[in-house]
Design a protein around this motif. Structure first.
Motif, PDB file in Angstrom:
ATOM      1  N   LEU A 182      28.981 -56.152  40.155  1.00  0.00           N
ATOM      2  CA  LEU A 182      28.940 -55.769  41.560  1.00  0.00           C
ATOM      3  C   LEU A 182      30.230 -56.220  42.223  1.00  0.00           C
ATOM      4  O   LEU A 182      30.564 -57.406  42.209  1.00  0.00           O
ATOM      5  CB  LEU A 182      27.733 -56.420  42.251  1.00  0.00           C
ATOM      6  CG  LEU A 182      27.485 -56.007  43.700  1.00  0.00           C
ATOM      7  CD1 LEU A 182      27.047 -54.549  43.774  1.00  0.00           C
ATOM      8  CD2 LEU A 182      26.420 -56.905  44.337  1.00  0.00           C
ATOM      9  N   ARG A 183      30.955 -55.259  42.792  1.00  0.00           N
ATOM     10  CA  ARG A 183      32.231 -55.583  43.425  1.00  0.00           C
ATOM     11  C   ARG A 183      32.055 -56.630  44.518  1.00  0.00           C
ATOM     12  O   ARG A 183      31.095 -56.614  45.282  1.00  0.00           O
ATOM     13  CB  ARG A 183      32.850 -54.320  44.024  1.00  0.00           C
ATOM     14  CG  ARG A 183      34.101 -54.588  44.856  1.00  0.00           C
ATOM     15  CD  ARG A 183      34.535 -53.361  45.636  1.00  0.00           C
ATOM     16  NE  ARG A 183      35.625 -53.690  46.555  1.00  0.00           N
ATOM     17  CZ  ARG A 183      35.444 -54.086  47.824  1.00  0.00           C
ATOM     18  NH1 ARG A 183      34.232 -54.212  48.308  1.00  0.00           N
ATOM     19  NH2 ARG A 183      36.485 -54.347  48.592  1.00  0.00           N
ATOM     20  N   GLY A 184      33.002 -57.551  44.594  1.00  0.00           N
ATOM     21  CA  GLY A 184      33.069 -58.480  45.703  1.00  0.00           C
ATOM     22  C   GLY A 184      32.066 -59.607  45.655  1.00  0.00           C
ATOM     23  O   GLY A 184      32.421 -60.761  45.388  1.00  0.00           O
ATOM     24  N   GLU A 185      30.784 -59.305  45.893  1.00  0.00           N
ATOM     25  CA  GLU A 185      29.763 -60.340  45.982  1.00  0.00           C
ATOM     26  C   GLU A 185      29.379 -60.901  44.620  1.00  0.00           C
ATOM     27  O   GLU A 185      29.071 -62.083  44.478  1.00  0.00           O
ATOM     28  CB  GLU A 185      28.512 -59.792  46.677  1.00  0.00           C
ATOM     29  CG  GLU A 185      28.742 -59.381  48.121  1.00  0.00           C
ATOM     30  CD  GLU A 185      28.960 -60.567  49.056  1.00  0.00           C
ATOM     31  OE1 GLU A 185      28.815 -61.722  48.622  1.00  0.00           O
ATOM     32  OE2 GLU A 185      29.293 -60.334  50.234  1.00  0.00           O
ATOM     33  N   HIS A 186      29.332 -60.037  43.583  1.00  0.00           N
ATOM     34  CA  HIS A 186      29.015 -60.459  42.212  1.00  0.00           C
ATOM     35  C   HIS A 186      27.637 -61.104  42.079  1.00  0.00           C
ATOM     36  O   HIS A 186      27.433 -61.983  41.242  1.00  0.00           O
ATOM     37  CB  HIS A 186      30.093 -61.408  41.669  1.00  0.00           C
ATOM     38  CG  HIS A 186      31.388 -60.727  41.360  1.00  0.00           C
ATOM     39  ND1 HIS A 186      31.504 -59.712  40.449  1.00  0.00           N
ATOM     40  CD2 HIS A 186      32.631 -60.923  41.876  1.00  0.00           C
ATOM     41  CE1 HIS A 186      32.757 -59.304  40.396  1.00  0.00           C
ATOM     42  NE2 HIS A 186      33.459 -60.008  41.270  1.00  0.00           N
TER      43      HIS A 186
END
Length: 327
Positions: A173-177
């Motif tokens: 997941l981009r950004g938040e992971h």
């Protein structure tokens, strides 16, 4: 792939700014096979910017080292396809930029919760602990501990090691992971895709010396082959080809690409529809059998052969993935 997940990382300082907001017109999908050092295989799909792919010199057949702590992966990746970016969802949340499936994982665990939900995963997969406000690997949890779910703290009732090989599924997941799993929406960390962020080493010398590879992933060192390739293909299609007798194809790693010296067999394998063929990676500084030239010199000699010139120009050092002419 391309969906959005609104989950927020409880540790905002971990937000990953490496990739911009994905855009369908300027991103592509990379399809890969990751081969772990223990023999396991991960089927991976990642979304990445097209200009990053180009600047990294990635193309179909590129081979490089890849690693991911959460997937317990340290091995070699091969790009098998590059395709347009799928439709991306709009709205709140970050985009799912990766899908990873470990075909068979041996060292896994199962957690059972007071809600009746169960969670299976690799022993190192991080799960959020609201008690200590940190990510804790699955192998360090015990009955009585509490995870974070949709309705708040959820008690772990049982933790066990699985003595069986099972497939494992993961996302990036981009950004938040981070994302939520099970009906109770338990908060876990994502895998990290391995291309950017988790580490990449293009053209790494750790490509195994021997193994098998998809013939479509190997580049040719010449743009024409003898018509005997058709006889080769018939034998391969009929499963009459003796690889023990012919030996593996000889390839050399050049600019992150495996380039074949045995072009007829590669082309024949493509015609016959073979999924994998054996290869041996040669050292450019070793002597070519029966010659005073090195393998590197021999490949260069073939590249500059007048029969391989295209409009008066030689093939690039990395060869070509286009099938050669039959003469």
């Amino acid at each position: 792939m391309g969906a959005r997940i609104p989950t927020k990382n409880p540790r905002p300082e971990e937000y990953d700014f490496e990739w911009p907001e994905p855009d369908e017109s300027s991103w592509v999908r990379l399809t890969m096979e990751w081969r772990k050092t223990d023999g396991g295989i991960v089927d991976a799909e990642l979304l990445r910017p097209r200009n990053w792919v180009a600047s990294s010199h990635l193309e179909i057949g590129s081979i490089f080292k890849v690693f991911s702590t959460e997937l317990e992966l340290n091995g070699i990746a091969e790009i098998t396809a590059i395709s347009p970016c799928p439709p991306l969802s709009t709205g709140d949340g970050e985009v799912v930029t990766g899908r990873l499936v470990t075909r068979k994982a041996d060292e896994t665990g199962r957690m059972t919760f007071e809600t009746g939900d169960t969670l299976e995963g690799s022993k190192s997969h991080p799960i959020w602990s609201p008690a200590i406000q940190d990510w804790v690997p699955m192998e360090e949890w015990a009955a009585g501990d509490a995870v974070l779910g949709r309705e708040g703290w959820i008690t772990v009732t049982f933790v066990e090691v699985l003595n069986e090989s099972v497939p494992l599924y993961n996302i990036e997941l981009r950004g938040e992971h981070v994302y939520e799993v099970t009906q109770a929406e338990i908060l876990v960390h994502n895998s990290g895709g391995g291309l950017g962020g988790c580490g990449i080493n293009l053209g790494n010398s750790d490509v195994p010396k021997n193994g098998t590879i998809a013939p479509n992933s190997v580049n040719y060192s010449q743009n024409s082959v003898n018509k005997s390739v058709l006889d080769y293909a018939k034998d391969m299609e009929a499963r009459n080809w003796n690889w023990d007798k012919s030996g593996p194809i000889r390839v050399m790693l050049i600019g992150g690409k495996l380039v074949s010296y045995d072009n007829r067999r590669v082309f024949a394998a493509r015609i016959a529809g073979l999924k994998k063929i054996p290869y041996e990676k040669v050292n450019p500084n070793d002597l070519f059998p029966g010659s005073k030239r090195t393998w590197g010199e021999q490949f260069e000699r073939r590249r500059m052969d007048v029969r391989n010139l295209v409009d008066g120009q030689p093939l690039p050092p990395t060869g070509t993935n286009a099938n050669p002419k039959i003469i």
